[in-house]
Every structure is written in structure tokens, then in C-alpha cells.
Design a protein around this motif. Structure first.
Motif, PDB file in Angstrom:
ATOM      1  N   HIS A  16       0.698  -1.239   0.004  1.00 14.16           N
ATOM      2  CA  HIS A  16       0.306   0.271  -0.083  1.00 14.16           C
ATOM      3  C   HIS A  16       1.245   1.424  -0.098  1.00 14.16           C
ATOM      4  O   HIS A  16       1.940   1.255   0.347  1.00 14.16           O
ATOM      5  N   GLU A  22      -3.793   3.857  -0.134  1.00 11.66           N
ATOM      6  CA  GLU A  22      -3.567   2.972  -1.321  1.00 11.66           C
ATOM      7  C   GLU A  22      -3.460   2.270  -1.769  1.00 11.66           C
ATOM      8  O   GLU A  22      -2.447   1.597  -1.364  1.00 11.66           O
ATOM      9  N   ARG A  23      -4.162   0.973  -2.157  1.00 12.57           N
ATOM     10  CA  ARG A  23      -3.883  -0.538  -2.371  1.00 12.57           C
ATOM     11  C   ARG A  23      -2.436  -0.568  -3.676  1.00 12.57           C
ATOM     12  O   ARG A  23      -3.684  -0.018  -4.651  1.00 12.57           O
TER      13      ARG A  23
END
Length: 67
Positions: A16, A22-23
Motif C-alpha cells: 500500500h 491506497e492498495r
């Protein structure tokens, strides 16, 4: 029975962005990319049998109990 000091090592399960969470699909060269480490899935999702020196027997733990 083995080495009493042995401990299961975490593995990278995903990546992430360390700034926004955010992945990501993998390490992409961005300096803010960080790995997410967990114990292997079999350790988290299966029953685990561990030798208890105090009880002198194998003890069964439910999935995730030793995480």
C-alpha cells in the motif's frame, strides 16, 4: 521437539501507499510504497497444533488464535 525460540516469520501479503493508504499491486518504485506483513494464511486460517511443555502434550488452537 525443536527449537523453543523458533517463531513464525510474517510474509508480505499486499502493498500500500504509505501516504494515502491506497492498495497497490506491488512494489512500484515509489518511495512511499510499503509492504503489509501478516502471518501465512495457513497459520491464520487453519487449526494449529503446538507442543505444550507445561502440559507435556499437543494443544490445538482454533484458526487465528495465535496471530
Amino acid at each position: 521437539m525443536g527449537d523453543a525460540s523458533w517463531r513464525l516469520a510474517p510474509v508480505i501479503t499486499e502493498w500500500h501507499n504509505g501516504l494515502n493508504g491506497e492498495r497497490l499491486l506491488g512494489p512500484d518504485g515509489d518511495p512511499f510504497t510499503q509492504p503489509v506483513e501478516e502471518l501465512p494464511c495457513l497459520w491464520r486460517e487453519s487449526e494449529v497444533w503446538v507442543w505444550s511443555a507445561a502440559d507435556e502434550q499437543l494443544v490445538k488452537y482454533p484458526p487465528g488464535a495465535l496471530c
